[in-house]
Scaffold this active site. Structure first.
Site, PDB file in Angstrom:
ATOM      1  N   ASP A   1      -7.702  -7.328   1.790  1.00 22.66           N
ATOM      2  CA  ASP A   1      -6.704  -7.327   2.859  1.00 22.66           C
ATOM      3  C   ASP A   1      -7.384  -6.802   4.114  1.00 22.66           C
ATOM      4  O   ASP A   1      -8.273  -5.935   4.022  1.00 22.66           O
ATOM      5  CB  ASP A   1      -5.528  -6.405   2.517  1.00 22.66           C
ATOM      6  CG  ASP A   1      -5.767  -4.981   3.017  1.00 22.66           C
ATOM      7  OD1 ASP A   1      -6.350  -4.186   2.272  1.00 22.66           O
ATOM      8  OD2 ASP A   1      -5.413  -4.695   4.183  1.00 22.66           O
TER       9      ASP A   1
ATOM     10  N   GLN B   1     -11.936   6.727  -5.239  1.00 20.41           N
ATOM     11  CA  GLN B   1     -12.326   7.416  -4.017  1.00 20.41           C
ATOM     12  C   GLN B   1     -13.726   8.037  -4.208  1.00 20.41           C
ATOM     13  O   GLN B   1     -14.498   7.547  -5.024  1.00 20.41           O
ATOM     14  CB  GLN B   1     -11.283   8.485  -3.648  1.00 20.41           C
ATOM     15  CG  GLN B   1      -9.935   7.910  -3.213  1.00 20.41           C
ATOM     16  CD  GLN B   1      -9.980   7.145  -1.903  1.00 20.41           C
ATOM     17  OE1 GLN B   1     -10.961   7.198  -1.139  1.00 20.41           O
ATOM     18  NE2 GLN B   1      -8.923   6.401  -1.622  1.00 20.41           N
TER      19      GLN B   1
ATOM     20  N   HIS C   1      -3.872 -19.703  12.894  1.00 18.97           N
ATOM     21  CA  HIS C   1      -5.214 -20.306  12.733  1.00 18.97           C
ATOM     22  C   HIS C   1      -6.154 -19.365  11.972  1.00 18.97           C
ATOM     23  O   HIS C   1      -6.800 -19.747  10.998  1.00 18.97           O
ATOM     24  CB  HIS C   1      -5.837 -20.650  14.088  1.00 18.97           C
ATOM     25  CG  HIS C   1      -7.292 -20.916  13.930  1.00 18.97           C
ATOM     26  ND1 HIS C   1      -7.789 -22.078  13.372  1.00 18.97           N
ATOM     27  CD2 HIS C   1      -8.368 -20.108  14.137  1.00 18.97           C
ATOM     28  CE1 HIS C   1      -9.107 -21.997  13.279  1.00 18.97           C
ATOM     29  NE2 HIS C   1      -9.475 -20.806  13.729  1.00 18.97           N
TER      30      HIS C   1
ATOM     31  N   GLY D   1     -11.232   4.198   0.392  1.00 15.54           N
ATOM     32  CA  GLY D   1     -12.170   5.097   1.055  1.00 15.54           C
ATOM     33  C   GLY D   1     -13.342   4.391   1.701  1.00 15.54           C
ATOM     34  O   GLY D   1     -14.317   5.019   2.103  1.00 15.54           O
TER      35      GLY D   1
ATOM     36  N   ASP E   1      -2.795   8.163  -2.703  1.00 12.57           N
ATOM     37  CA  ASP E   1      -4.148   8.735  -2.699  1.00 12.57           C
ATOM     38  C   ASP E   1      -4.465   9.327  -1.340  1.00 12.57           C
ATOM     39  O   ASP E   1      -3.766   9.083  -0.361  1.00 12.57           O
ATOM     40  CB  ASP E   1      -5.155   7.622  -3.014  1.00 12.57           C
ATOM     41  CG  ASP E   1      -5.157   6.554  -1.928  1.00 12.57           C
ATOM     42  OD1 ASP E   1      -4.085   6.314  -1.324  1.00 12.57           O
ATOM     43  OD2 ASP E   1      -6.206   5.956  -1.681  1.00 12.57           O
TER      44      ASP E   1
ATOM     45  N   ASP F   1       0.865  -1.169   0.000  1.00 13.35           N
ATOM     46  CA  ASP F   1       0.000   0.000   0.000  1.00 13.35           C
ATOM     47  C   ASP F   1       0.903   1.220   0.000  1.00 13.35           C
ATOM     48  O   ASP F   1       2.026   1.172   0.491  1.00 13.35           O
ATOM     49  CB  ASP F   1      -0.911   0.002   1.227  1.00 13.35           C
ATOM     50  CG  ASP F   1      -1.966   1.093   1.094  1.00 13.35           C
ATOM     51  OD1 ASP F   1      -2.524   1.486   2.105  1.00 13.35           O
ATOM     52  OD2 ASP F   1      -2.196   1.571  -0.036  1.00 13.35           O
TER      53      ASP F   1
ATOM     54  N   GLY G   1       0.901   4.013   1.502  1.00 12.43           N
ATOM     55  CA  GLY G   1       1.174   4.806   2.693  1.00 12.43           C
ATOM     56  C   GLY G   1       0.186   5.948   2.837  1.00 12.43           C
ATOM     57  O   GLY G   1       0.152   6.615   3.862  1.00 12.43           O
ATOM     58  N   GLY G   2      -0.651   6.164   1.832  1.00 13.54           N
ATOM     59  CA  GLY G   2      -1.651   7.237   1.888  1.00 13.54           C
ATOM     60  C   GLY G   2      -2.478   7.117   3.152  1.00 13.54           C
ATOM     61  O   GLY G   2      -2.589   8.031   3.957  1.00 13.54           O
ATOM     62  N   TYR G   3      -3.030   5.944   3.341  1.00  6.73           N
ATOM     63  CA  TYR G   3      -3.917   5.697   4.481  1.00  6.73           C
ATOM     64  C   TYR G   3      -3.182   5.921   5.797  1.00  6.73           C
ATOM     65  O   TYR G   3      -3.701   6.530   6.721  1.00  6.73           O
ATOM     66  CB  TYR G   3      -4.380   4.255   4.404  1.00  6.73           C
ATOM     67  CG  TYR G   3      -5.378   3.823   5.432  1.00  6.73           C
ATOM     68  CD1 TYR G   3      -4.975   3.177   6.582  1.00  6.73           C
ATOM     69  CD2 TYR G   3      -6.730   4.041   5.227  1.00  6.73           C
ATOM     70  CE1 TYR G   3      -5.897   2.742   7.519  1.00  6.73           C
ATOM     71  CE2 TYR G   3      -7.665   3.608   6.158  1.00  6.73           C
ATOM     72  CZ  TYR G   3      -7.236   2.952   7.294  1.00  6.73           C
ATOM     73  OH  TYR G   3      -8.150   2.507   8.211  1.00  6.73           O
TER      74      TYR G   3
HETATM   75  C1  LIG Z   1      -9.272  -0.926   7.389  1.00  2.93           C
HETATM   76  N1  LIG Z   1      -9.947  -0.159   6.416  1.00  2.93           N
HETATM   77  C2  LIG Z   1      -9.260   0.418   5.385  1.00  2.93           C
HETATM   78  N2  LIG Z   1      -7.933   0.234   5.147  1.00  2.93           N
HETATM   79  C3  LIG Z   1      -7.669   1.026   4.065  1.00  2.93           C
HETATM   80  C4  LIG Z   1      -6.461   1.266   3.399  1.00  2.93           C
HETATM   81  C5  LIG Z   1      -5.205   0.708   3.941  1.00  2.93           C
HETATM   82  C6  LIG Z   1      -4.948  -0.650   3.805  1.00  2.93           C
HETATM   83  C7  LIG Z   1      -3.640  -0.728   4.527  1.00  2.93           C
HETATM   84  O1  LIG Z   1      -3.810  -0.483   5.917  1.00  2.93           O
HETATM   85  C8  LIG Z   1      -3.896  -1.686   6.635  1.00  2.93           C
HETATM   86  O2  LIG Z   1      -5.262  -1.962   6.914  1.00  2.93           O
HETATM   87  C9  LIG Z   1      -5.741  -1.138   7.967  1.00  2.93           C
HETATM   88  C10 LIG Z   1      -3.315  -2.706   5.705  1.00  2.93           C
HETATM   89  O3  LIG Z   1      -2.082  -3.059   6.246  1.00  2.93           O
HETATM   90  C11 LIG Z   1      -1.057  -2.320   5.599  1.00  2.93           C
HETATM   91  C12 LIG Z   1       0.015  -3.268   5.109  1.00  2.93           C
HETATM   92  C13 LIG Z   1      -0.569  -1.286   6.588  1.00  2.93           C
HETATM   93  O4  LIG Z   1      -1.615  -1.694   4.481  1.00  2.93           O
HETATM   94  C14 LIG Z   1      -2.982  -1.982   4.430  1.00  2.93           C
HETATM   95  C15 LIG Z   1      -6.431   2.205   2.331  1.00  2.93           C
HETATM   96  N3  LIG Z   1      -5.228   2.467   1.700  1.00  2.93           N
HETATM   97  C16 LIG Z   1      -5.216   3.410   0.718  1.00  2.93           C
HETATM   98  N4  LIG Z   1      -4.056   3.702   0.096  1.00  2.93           N
HETATM   99  N5  LIG Z   1      -6.333   4.086   0.306  1.00  2.93           N
HETATM  100  C17 LIG Z   1      -7.551   3.838   0.874  1.00  2.93           C
HETATM  101  O5  LIG Z   1      -8.555   4.499   0.495  1.00  2.93           O
HETATM  102  C18 LIG Z   1      -7.619   2.855   1.939  1.00  2.93           C
HETATM  103  C19 LIG Z   1      -8.845   2.576   2.574  1.00  2.93           C
HETATM  104  C20 LIG Z   1      -8.851   1.664   3.650  1.00  2.93           C
HETATM  105  N6  LIG Z   1      -9.837   1.249   4.490  1.00  2.93           N
END
Ligand SMILES: CNc1nc2c(CC[C@H]3O[C@@H](OC)[C@@H]4OC(C)(C)O[C@@H]43)c3nc(N)[nH]c(=O)c3cc2[nH]1
Length: 376
Positions: A271, A194, A340, A221, A146, A92, A94-96
């Site tokens: 994921d 988005q 598990h 999003g 993003d 990913d 890193g945006g989030y």
């Molecule tokens: C839990 N709900 C949720 N997660 C989202 C992510 C991140 C997904 C990343 O965050 C971690 O999940 C929390 C996962 O583990 C690592 C490896 C840190 O990366 C994954 C998103 N990432 C981006 N770039 N853009 C989005 O709109 C977005 C939306 C999300 N909604």
């Protein structure tokens, strides 16, 4: 990367397919264990391969960039060499993560200024350098930079944020297409839809993302606190716009029910931190339902964690023993519960794939959702 659509379900939008990358094949629908800092927490590589039978794992640009850092990763020859996982990896962007650093980050057209959650050092992520960073990490699939708009947010914020994400996407594509992989294998860039929960914005974003004609597409999003039916409704009409012949990745989802319902709406890749994070506090997903192993009722239940799931960990250890380890906060508790839960998640999506191919997915899903979400 190539995607072969193998079967579309008759009674739903569910699909079975095959993704081919330079590090191997991925059969979809697929769940991708989250390995934020280059490791799926508490899980050995051999367990990922044997018990869990993971086909692709996740890494994260934000975390890996800060620690161990690009010099160490490049010196190793990329993340595959560094952690020894020789199958596909997705990172990913890193945006989030940087958006969740609420008070220590500043967004501008250029990118995002943020302070490291580790040592407070100051950094700037831009669409360009996030592409360069993901080139160095070397994941087979990398995500565009993003902004994941917060939920709830008003229409004007969602519109402005989406438009900036689209401008950043063009910059990501330009940089990605102007650079090569560093390690001799190909990498693919997935854009991210988005628009928060506003239908007209989501349609606009899905159309713009589809136009980029990349090798796969993600829906972002969501799973940010919105009601489940809002998430399903959004996925439904966005998937009518995203091309059929490209895989669709729904980011950050979800519970077993979320996953099966989203598969029925045409999602191929998932994921979520839930199976590993919840494992560490004793929440087990099993073929018979959800177990809170800390509950008194399991203290003298000597039956295996999950008789029918298969895999060494789920049948070798008893519920009583795992409860004991969790109560003692033993390191082995996190290992057993994580292996598990991930075995269960991979089993679940594997079963979905089998039933899509067999043509009875809709009936199977109805029974399975009820069964695996039951609190035992
Ligand atoms: C839990 N709900 C949720 N997660 C989202 C992510 C991140 C997904 C990343 O965050 C971690 O999940 C929390 C996962 O583990 C690592 C490896 C840190 O990366 C994954 C998103 N990432 C981006 N770039 N853009 C989005 O709109 C977005 C939306 C999300 N909604």
């Amino acid at each position: 990367m190539k995607y072969e659509l193998q079967k579309t379900d008759s009674g739903s939008k569910a699909r079975a397919g095959k993704l081919t990358t330079d590090h191997g094949e991925i059969l979809t629908p697929i769940f991708m264990p989250v390995g934020t800092a280059g490791t799926v927490k508490a899980v050995h590589q051999r367990e990922l391969k044997n018990d869990i039978q993971a086909q692709i794992i996740l890494g994260n640009t934000y975390h890996l960039y800060l620690r161990p850092g690009l010099d160490i990763l490049q010196g190793a020859g990329g993340l595959h060499k560094f952690n020894g996982w020789d199958k596909p990896i997705l990172t990913d962007s890193g945006g989030y993560q940087v958006f969740s650093l609420k008070d220590i980050r500043k967004i501008s057209e250029e990118g995002v200024k943020f302070q490291s959650h580790i040592d407070g050092s100051r950094h700037l992520f831009t669409p360009e350098n996030v592409m360069d960073i993901q080139r160095v990490i070397g994941a087979d699939i990398i995500m565009a930079f993003d902004e994941c708009a917060p939920y709830p947010c008003d229409y004007s914020y969602a519109k402005k944020s989406m438009e900036m994400t689209h401008r950043w996407l063009k910059r990501c594509c330009d940089r990605f297409d102007a650079t090569e992989g560093l390690y001799g294998y190909t990498q693919s860039l997935f854009p991210i839809v988005q628009g928060s929960v506003y239908k007209d914005l989501r349609i606009q974003s899905a159309e713009f993302i589809a136009e980029q004609n990349r090798e796969g597409n993600a829906i972002g999003g969501l799973a940010v606190g919105e009601p489940a039916d809002k998430m399903y409704e959004t996925i439904d009409y966005v998937n009518d716009i995203l091309p059929q012949d490209k895989p669709r990745y729904l980011m950050g989802v979800g519970t077993p029910e979320n996953i099966l319902e989203s598969i029925a709406l045409g999602i191929d890749m998932f994921d979520c931190v839930m199976p590993t994070r919840n494992a560490r506090n004793g929440m087990l997903f099993t073929t018979q339902g959800i177990i809170n192993i800390r509950n008194e009722k399991w203290k003298d239940d000597y039956s295996p964690i999950d008789e029918t799931l298969g895999g060494y960990t789920s049948t070798f250890y008893s519920k009583a023993y795992l409860r004991h380890l969790v109560k003692c906060d033993e390191i082995l508790a996190a290992q057993i519960a994580s292996v598990h839960n991930l075995t269960f998640y991979l089993w679940l999506v594997g079963q979905a794939r089998e039933h899509i191919l067999a043509g009875d997915f809709t009936e199977w899903k109805k029974v399975m959702v009820k069964k695996v979400m039951e609190r035992l």
